[in-house]
Design a protein around this motif. Structure first.
Motif: not given
Length: 801
Positions: A582-583, A615-623
């Motif tokens: 994602v990053l 993409t940032l929402s995917a990052f937050a969801g993974l966290l």
């Protein structure tokens, strides 16, 4: 399969290499030191009967060099018996005097060994280089295997290729047994020079594969002859250090004083027997090519065996007979430094002019012990895929052996390196060489995984306080920078439509509103509202475009993405593969070139920003869904919450407290930036009012975008941080959070929305100013207490600017 189908398959391999971030750092590269890992899809195939000989020979050679190290750093019987020239030991810069007389815990000097092999055209194998200091390439060999198995799955399974995982399990078991030394749950760490090292990717990969903390020299400290890891909970004793530092960098006190990569006092801890280094300091002594001429006799003396695999023919010029032979046959050999030094390189006399060749002969005669002559081996070739088809390239094979607790286990495969051009013999990665997977064919019974050693007791209790302080600091700032990127994306996405003058379903803001908000955020100079309309439009368009594309603008997305890249690279062993991808995708999105002529409306930028939000929402969801709720997750989320609170405080200050009397355009814009427009309309069913917007964006603890929500999350986080001073009822960080949260909870929102006689919202501005001060002090307090390695009051071991 055919060339076209192979090429299509290889596109999958390229994508795997890119998404996994497999890189190799090239020193002095003008295009940037970080390069994608060069790999060829066609593996080097080695038959089972051929591998049996290689395996036996490499295991024997590892045992021989380990025995040789034990003698040279111990009784030195070989020197007294005139079997090993004293000049090769005492004249070698890789013989550290402080290591003399030290017997490693467990008696093993060489825990990992690698040999570069060459196969001559007649099929015979030769050792051309020994790697004994901190051999690199094991992680890349495993990555090559993962990629090739993904590209050629049917071929891989059909021919029963021997697996590599068994080797890594055996090596880990050997390290664990050495580290235990009677202790339960021994602590092992992997010591790296840092992200600038050429093989840092491998360091991170190996640490992640084995579950070891990846540490730098500053993460360790020596107290009372014991090595400790600086963690959030204090000092954690270390039993074994798997080092990827060269010998001379390990300890600045006793070895190389001009470097800060090592751990001061480490040699004394090793000398005291409280920690094991793998490999032992001084093992680089075995990498000199000069001793290859003596290995057959040394093998007979130390092991009582014939040397199974010969080295390339070698003559050390420090002896009279070899010196005469080298000078008489200078055009037939390759001249190398006897001891590796930076900037020294091999000489090929056959291709040198007569004058240079005579000068080289004089240098050899002046300092004969500093030179080695070797036969130039004709490397065999293997097929390599190019854009035009398959071509032959010269290859060499790096084979690895590891101490498994009882003997040496050899990896069933290795790192095959290929030359850069058709006639080139250069196979080094630093000079542009490539790599291949190495397939050793074997029977099905070779695929059985070994059992875990039963003699090491493992403590199953959870310990969340063992996070290294540097890792916590990097996670904290990763959270800060990702939130800065999201905040910047949301700001630009709302302001960009205002340049077109077209209504976009309530998303556009007027140019005047954009100017005043950006001026209040200190992104535009104070005189901007006084410019002409055309100048204002150009100025805003230039600012927003730079914020999207310009990597040099500190307030822009590109610069913050570079910081995310830097931090995520340092945290690679801690991030899941999905989080890393994602990053990577986020960085790739903003790497494109801006359009030469700006579009109106700016569709390209809007699409880019919309996709970045996904993409940032995917990052937050993974966290939220995938990351264990330990201190690492806690500090990452603390960074996000502090940054989001600071951003909202600044938006409220610029958009309400310092805005003109007509607040409606600013209130609508703030709700859009905070993604709270729908919530406002469904909750309040009324026109825009400053007090209600403040209720939603400042005081609502149920709104994930509000200041109060961030403060309430911060309160829960700081309550679960490790206690450092039990005499305090409420540590400083808790007092700061409680103070800020109480000021928001007790605030009278209607009064904050009332203007004073001067027309200003003075109470609101004072509250926001105090919140900014409290959040800044909270960041500084957390840094000083948990994230700094230099705090005097803490045994273990940047603020917001």
């Amino acid at each position: 399969m055919g060339f076209q189908q192979l090429s299509r398959r290889w596109q999958t391999g390229i994508q795997v290499i890119q998404s996994n971030g497999i890189t190799y750092n090239v020193y002095g590269d003008p295009q940037g030191k970080e390069r994608p890992w060069p790999m060829d899809p066609i593996p080097l195939i080695i038959a089972e009967e051929e591998w049996v000989f290689i395996e036996r020979a490499i295991a024997q050679r590892a045992q021989l060099l380990d025995s040789l190290l034990r003698d040279l750093y111990g009784p030195q019987e070989l020197i007294h018996e005139n079997r090993y020239p004293p000049a090769l030991l005492y004249g070698n810069p890789h013989f550290p005097r402080p290591a003399a007389g030290i017997v490693p815990r467990g008696g093993v000097f060489l825990h990992a060994y690698a040999a570069d092999l060459a196969r001559s055209p007649d099929g015979r194998w030769w050792v051309i280089t020994d790697r004994t200091q901190s051999p690199s390439g094991m992680g890349y060999a495993l990555e090559n295997r993962l990629v090739s198995a993904r590209v050629l799955p049917n071929v891989f399974s059909q021919y029963q290729v021997r697996q590599l995982g068994r080797y890594f399990d055996a090596q880990r078991n050997g390290l664990l047994a050495t580290a235990a030394n009677g202790r339960s749950s021994p602590r092992m760490v992997l010591l790296t020079p840092g992200p600038n090292n050429e093989t840092y990717f491998e360091h991170a990969f190996q640490a992640k594969y084995w579950g070891l903390p990846l540490v730098e020299g500053a993460d360790l400290t020596v107290r009372d002859n014991r090595v400790y890891l600086k963690t959030l909970a204090g000092l954690d004793p270390v039993d074994l250090i798997l080092r990827r530092l060269d010998d001379s960098y390990c300890d600045p006190l006793e070895l190389r004083s001009d470097s800060l990569l090592g751990v001061p006092g480490l040699m004394q801890a090793v000398r005291s027997g409280t920690v094991t280094l793998a490999n032992a300091v001084g093992s680089g002594l075995m990498e000199t090519p000069a001793q290859m001429a003596f290995l057959p006799g040394l093998c007979q003396r130390l092991l009582g065996e014939e040397l199974l695999m010969p080295s390339v023919a070698t003559w050390w010029c420090g002896q009279d007979a070899p010196l005469r032979y080298v000078l008489d046959h200078l055009e037939e050999v390759v001249i190398k430094p006897a001891f590796a030094r930076l900037g020294h390189h091999p000489y090929f006399p056959a291709s040198m002019p007569d004058g240079e060749r005579r000068e080289l002969a004089h240098r050899i005669q002046a300092e004969p012990e500093q030179f080695v002559a070797q036969e130039q081996v004709a490397l065999s070739s293997a097929p390599v895929r190019t854009d035009t088809g398959l071509v032959p390239r010269h290859v060499s094979l790096r084979v690895f052996a590891a101490w498994d607790g009882q003997g040496y286990t050899v990896m069933p495969g290795g790192l095959t390196r290929v030359s850069t051009a058709d006639q080139s013999l250069v196979v080094t990665m630093q000079q542009g060489g490539g790599s291949k997977d190495t397939w050793v064919l074997g029977s099905a019974d070779e695929h059985v995984s070994p059992s875990r050693p039963m003699n090491v007791e493992v403590d199953a209790r959870r310990n969340q306080g063992d996070l290294p302080s540097r890792v916590a600091d990097n996670l904290y700032w990763l959270g800060r920078y990702t939130e800065r990127v999201e905040g910047g994306v949301r700001l630009v996405r709302v302001l960009l439509p205002g340049l077109s003058g077209e209504e976009d379903f309530g998303r556009s803001a007027s140019l005047d509103t954009c100017i005043r908000l950006l001026t209040g955020l200190y992104l535009l100079p104070p005189e901007s509202p006084k410019l002409s309309l055309a100048q204002q439009r150009w100025q805003v368009q230039r600012l927003l475009t730079d914020m999207v594309y310009d990597p040099a603008r500190i307030s822009g997305l590109g610069w913050n993405l570079k910081q995310i890249r830097r931090l995520s690279w340092r945290l690679k062993e801690r991030l899941s593969a999905d989080t890393w991808r994602v990053l990577q995708e986020l960085e790739t999105e903003f790497a494109r070139t801006p359009p030469a002529v700006p579009e109106q409306p700016p569709f390209a930028e809007m699409n880019l920003l919309d996709h970045a939000i996904f993409t940032l929402s995917a990052f937050a969801g993974l966290l939220m869904e995938n990351m264990t709720r330990g201190h690492g997750w806690r500090f990452l989320d603390i960074g996000r919450r502090i940054e989001r609170a600071l951003q909202m405080v600044e938006l409220l200050r610029s958009g309400i407290a310092q805005a003109p009397a007509d607040l409606d355009p600013y209130l609508e814009m703030l709700l859009q930036i905070a993604d709270s427009s729908i919530t406002y309309r469904t909750r309040y069913l009324t026109t825009l009012r400053a007090g209600l917007v403040l209720d939603l964006l400042l005081a609502d603890e149920g709104n994930p975008r509000s200041v109060a929500f961030q403060l309430s999350r911060l309160q829960k986080h700081v309550e679960h941080l490790p206690e450092r001073d039990e005499t305090e009822r409420y540590p400083l960080e808790q007092r700061l959070v409680l103070k800020a949260l109480a000021s928001v909870r007790l605030a009278r929102l209607d009064d904050l929305a009332l203007r004073e006689s001067a027309g200003q919202l003075g109470d609101l501005e004072r509250l926001l100013k105090q919140l900014r001060t409290d959040l800044t002090e909270l960041s500084e307090a957390l840094t000083a207490k948990f994230l700094s390695h230099l705090t005097p009051s803490r045994l273990s071991g940047s603020a917001w600017d």
